[in-house]
Design an enzyme around this catalytic site. Structure first.
Site, PDB file in Angstrom:
ATOM      1  N   LYS A  70       1.592   2.003   7.203  1.00 14.33           N
ATOM      2  CA  LYS A  70       2.016   1.168   8.928  1.00 14.33           C
ATOM      3  C   LYS A  70       3.314   2.263   8.880  1.00 14.33           C
ATOM      4  O   LYS A  70       3.235   3.130   9.122  1.00 14.33           O
ATOM      5  CB  LYS A  70       2.234   0.108   7.845  1.00 14.33           C
ATOM      6  CG  LYS A  70       1.520  -1.013   7.713  1.00 14.33           C
ATOM      7  CD  LYS A  70       0.899  -1.438   8.154  1.00 14.33           C
ATOM      8  CE  LYS A  70       0.881  -2.445   9.502  1.00 14.33           C
ATOM      9  NZ  LYS A  70       0.046  -2.566   9.950  1.00 14.33           N
ATOM     10  N   ASP A 100      -2.718  -7.268  14.944  1.00 17.65           N
ATOM     11  CA  ASP A 100      -2.121  -5.482  14.686  1.00 17.65           C
ATOM     12  C   ASP A 100      -1.880  -5.133  16.591  1.00 17.65           C
ATOM     13  O   ASP A 100      -1.145  -4.425  17.034  1.00 17.65           O
ATOM     14  CB  ASP A 100      -2.514  -4.575  14.303  1.00 17.65           C
ATOM     15  CG  ASP A 100      -1.906  -4.356  12.586  1.00 17.65           C
ATOM     16  OD1 ASP A 100      -0.390  -4.863  12.917  1.00 17.65           O
ATOM     17  OD2 ASP A 100      -2.538  -4.211  11.373  1.00 17.65           O
ATOM     18  N   ARG A 160       0.648  -0.975   0.466  1.00 15.66           N
ATOM     19  CA  ARG A 160      -0.165   0.140   0.372  1.00 15.66           C
ATOM     20  C   ARG A 160       1.216   1.298  -0.173  1.00 15.66           C
ATOM     21  O   ARG A 160       2.208   1.053   0.198  1.00 15.66           O
ATOM     22  CB  ARG A 160      -1.019   0.078   1.315  1.00 15.66           C
ATOM     23  CG  ARG A 160      -1.841  -1.549   1.432  1.00 15.66           C
ATOM     24  CD  ARG A 160      -2.275  -0.999   2.790  1.00 15.66           C
ATOM     25  NE  ARG A 160      -1.827  -1.821   3.521  1.00 15.66           N
ATOM     26  CZ  ARG A 160      -2.576  -1.676   4.745  1.00 15.66           C
ATOM     27  NH1 ARG A 160      -3.268  -1.444   5.349  1.00 15.66           N
ATOM     28  NH2 ARG A 160      -1.323  -2.477   5.189  1.00 15.66           N
ATOM     29  N   HIS A 179      -0.427   1.417  16.126  1.00 15.11           N
ATOM     30  CA  HIS A 179      -0.790   0.451  17.264  1.00 15.11           C
ATOM     31  C   HIS A 179       0.125   0.251  18.208  1.00 15.11           C
ATOM     32  O   HIS A 179       1.017  -0.336  18.277  1.00 15.11           O
ATOM     33  CB  HIS A 179      -0.786  -0.388  15.973  1.00 15.11           C
ATOM     34  CG  HIS A 179      -1.894  -1.145  15.196  1.00 15.11           C
ATOM     35  ND1 HIS A 179      -3.356  -0.682  15.211  1.00 15.11           N
ATOM     36  CD2 HIS A 179      -2.138  -0.803  13.935  1.00 15.11           C
ATOM     37  CE1 HIS A 179      -3.781  -0.977  14.512  1.00 15.11           C
ATOM     38  NE2 HIS A 179      -2.820  -0.552  13.050  1.00 15.11           N
ATOM     39  N   ASP A 229     -20.884 -11.776  20.134  1.00 15.16           N
ATOM     40  CA  ASP A 229     -20.295 -10.571  20.858  1.00 15.16           C
ATOM     41  C   ASP A 229     -20.749 -10.767  22.063  1.00 15.16           C
ATOM     42  O   ASP A 229     -21.959 -11.183  22.744  1.00 15.16           O
ATOM     43  CB  ASP A 229     -20.487  -9.536  19.775  1.00 15.16           C
ATOM     44  CG  ASP A 229     -20.188  -7.820  19.390  1.00 15.16           C
ATOM     45  OD1 ASP A 229     -19.231  -7.838  19.294  1.00 15.16           O
ATOM     46  OD2 ASP A 229     -20.599  -7.611  20.784  1.00 15.16           O
ATOM     47  N   GLU A 260      -6.413   4.450  13.479  1.00 14.72           N
ATOM     48  CA  GLU A 260      -7.256   3.350  14.634  1.00 14.72           C
ATOM     49  C   GLU A 260      -7.227   3.895  15.576  1.00 14.72           C
ATOM     50  O   GLU A 260      -8.387   3.419  16.707  1.00 14.72           O
ATOM     51  CB  GLU A 260      -6.133   2.988  15.126  1.00 14.72           C
ATOM     52  CG  GLU A 260      -5.257   2.582  15.671  1.00 14.72           C
ATOM     53  CD  GLU A 260      -3.871   3.023  15.287  1.00 14.72           C
ATOM     54  OE1 GLU A 260      -3.210   2.854  16.637  1.00 14.72           O
ATOM     55  OE2 GLU A 260      -3.466   3.116  14.252  1.00 14.72           O
ATOM     56  N   VAL A 265      -1.214 -12.946   9.940  1.00 14.91           N
ATOM     57  CA  VAL A 265      -0.585 -11.343   9.530  1.00 14.91           C
ATOM     58  C   VAL A 265      -1.264 -10.149   9.580  1.00 14.91           C
ATOM     59  O   VAL A 265      -1.923  -9.842   9.979  1.00 14.91           O
ATOM     60  CB  VAL A 265      -0.646 -11.706   7.476  1.00 14.91           C
ATOM     61  CG1 VAL A 265       0.151 -10.595   7.000  1.00 14.91           C
ATOM     62  CG2 VAL A 265      -0.454 -12.869   7.290  1.00 14.91           C
ATOM     63  N   MET A 318      -2.633  -7.661   6.475  1.00 17.74           N
ATOM     64  CA  MET A 318      -3.402  -8.349   5.961  1.00 17.74           C
ATOM     65  C   MET A 318      -4.157  -7.824   4.385  1.00 17.74           C
ATOM     66  O   MET A 318      -3.764  -7.455   3.436  1.00 17.74           O
ATOM     67  CB  MET A 318      -4.632  -9.682   6.484  1.00 17.74           C
ATOM     68  CG  MET A 318      -4.665 -10.044   7.479  1.00 17.74           C
ATOM     69  SD  MET A 318      -6.085 -10.844   8.223  1.00 17.74           S
ATOM     70  CE  MET A 318      -6.784 -11.232   6.954  1.00 17.74           C
ATOM     71  N   TYR A 371      -0.831   3.759  10.750  1.00 14.43           N
ATOM     72  CA  TYR A 371      -1.225   3.950  11.489  1.00 14.43           C
ATOM     73  C   TYR A 371      -0.340   3.694  12.441  1.00 14.43           C
ATOM     74  O   TYR A 371       1.222   3.456  12.383  1.00 14.43           O
ATOM     75  CB  TYR A 371      -2.022   2.253  11.094  1.00 14.43           C
ATOM     76  CG  TYR A 371      -3.049   2.145  10.426  1.00 14.43           C
ATOM     77  CD1 TYR A 371      -4.344   2.256  11.024  1.00 14.43           C
ATOM     78  CD2 TYR A 371      -3.375   2.155   8.889  1.00 14.43           C
ATOM     79  CE1 TYR A 371      -5.307   2.223  10.747  1.00 14.43           C
ATOM     80  CE2 TYR A 371      -4.615   2.244   7.990  1.00 14.43           C
ATOM     81  CZ  TYR A 371      -5.725   2.436   8.951  1.00 14.43           C
ATOM     82  OH  TYR A 371      -7.087   2.222   8.541  1.00 14.43           O
TER      83      TYR A 371
END
Length: 372
Positions: free
Chosen positions: A75, A270, A15, A96, A198, A118, A298, A301, A94
């Site tokens: 990322k 993540d 990306r 994380h 949930d 995020e 992964v 993803m 992002y």
């Protein structure tokens, strides 16, 4: 403002942080956009596309980081990139941070201001910059899980939709949010027998009202989770606590009660993963086995479908990127409390409570940063 977009260097990350359309918008707002040569190729964008949009192509990441006021990525910055960040620079990507103390320490030491995709919110309580990639990852999860289920890959050798006379795979989705909903829809579309668990009754009612003919729902409890684990061919972990480390909902001791060759797909990786045995993998080496249970973990993803993901992410981030560039980060955050929720690091201080709690680091409120 000078906005820089370097090539992503995380393994198998194709990306890019800015699409040519986003670059065109920024240039139209009077900003200068610099793109590292080849940054968009993995997503199908040539350097010429960016030049046509008014951007300038720069050869190296070092030049991008040295020149840009704001760095826009996909990322989290890798170790080599973190060394190039500087005091006063704005990072928009992002992050994380909760399961990543090394990155957190480096960002604090750099003195930069870091806004995490995020944790940006909206007026409905959602996460608008995480949602597009959650949709992509959710839709990918049954696809990669089905591949992992194949016997040659270590799985049980079960076909998702079965065939006449042979029942379908049983898929358990833990978490009924964006990831879980999209995962359940795709798994059900593949013909699997799907159950979503949930702990929000409101969410379960919504899922039941909208998708009652496609998949089953259940209130997530320790007992019901254990019951479904024993019966599942595939388990998709789709649990999110915004900004915080994911809870470990499936323990290794429970593998003894599961079917040999069952598959765990951890979309929460993540944020540290929601299975006790989860560890981040790459697209080059995506799966591993623990006690007869296959794991797909992964950490990027959506990078597998880089063009779709890049365009979807760019659509969501563009308005926020323009606000930061037009107004400067402090004014933009002061005027938009949802963007302020994205502030994780500023000038050596941590500004997001869930990250501080996870890592044992003192936190200053983002509101105090704005006032200061």
């Amino acid at each position: 403002m000078k906005i820089g977009c370097p090539t992503e260097i995380k393994p198998q990350e194709f990306r890019v942080g800015m699409t040519p359309n986003a670059a065109r918008e920024a240039v139209a707002h009077g900003h200068e956009v610099i793109i590292q040569a080849g940054a968009g190729q993995g997503a199908g964008f040539d350097d010429a596309d960016y030049v046509a949009a008014g951007a300038v192509i720069i050869d190296t990441a070092a030049e991008i980081f040295a020149a840009a006021d704001m760095i826009v990525k996909v990322k989290e910055p890798q170790a080599a990139e973190r060394k190039m960040l500087r005091e006063g620079q704005l990072l928009f990507t992002y992050l994380h941070l909760a399961p990543d103390p090394d990155q957190t320490r480096d960002l604090l030491a750099s003195g930069c201001t870091a806004i995490a995709y995020e944790t940006v919110t909206d007026d409905r309580g959602g996460l608008p910059l995480l949602a597009p990639m959650s949709e992509v990852a959710g839709r990918l999860a049954p696809q990669v899980g089905a591949w992992t289920l194949q016997k040659a890959n270590g799985g049980r050798g079960v076909l998702m939709g079965g065939v006449p006379g042979v029942g379908p795979a049983k898929v358990l989705v833990i978490g009924g949010g964006v990831v879980g909903t999209h995962a359940a829809r795709i798994a059900a579309g593949m013909g699997a027998d799907v159950t979503v668990l949930d702990r929000s009754l409101t969410r379960l009612r919504y899922l039941d009202d909208v998708f009652s003919q496609q998949f089953n729902t259940g209130y997530s409890s320790t007992g019901l989770l254990a019951e479904h684990l024993a019966d599942a061919d595939m388990v998709i972990g789709a649990v999110l606590i915004p900004g915080a480390e994911a809870p470990k909902l499936v323990k290794r001791a429970q593998f003894a009660d599961m079917k040999p060759g069952a598959v765990l797909v951890d979309v929460a990786i993540d944020q540290g993963g929601c299975f006790e045995t989860s560890k981040a993998t790459t697209h080059a080496d995506p799966i591993y086995e623990v006690d007869g249970i296959m794991h797909y973990c992964v950490a990027n993803m959506p990078g597998a479908v880089a063009r779709t993901s890049t365009i979807a992410l760019g659509n969501a981030t563009m308005p926020f990127m323009l606000a930061l560039a037009d107004k400067g980060w402090k004014r933009a955050c002061a005027e938009d409390p949802h963007l302020l929720n994205g502030l994780n690091v500023h000038a050596g201080q941590l500004t997001y409570y869930a990250v501080g709690k996870a890592l044992g680091i003192d936190v200053i409120s983002p509101q105090m940063v704005i006032k200061g």
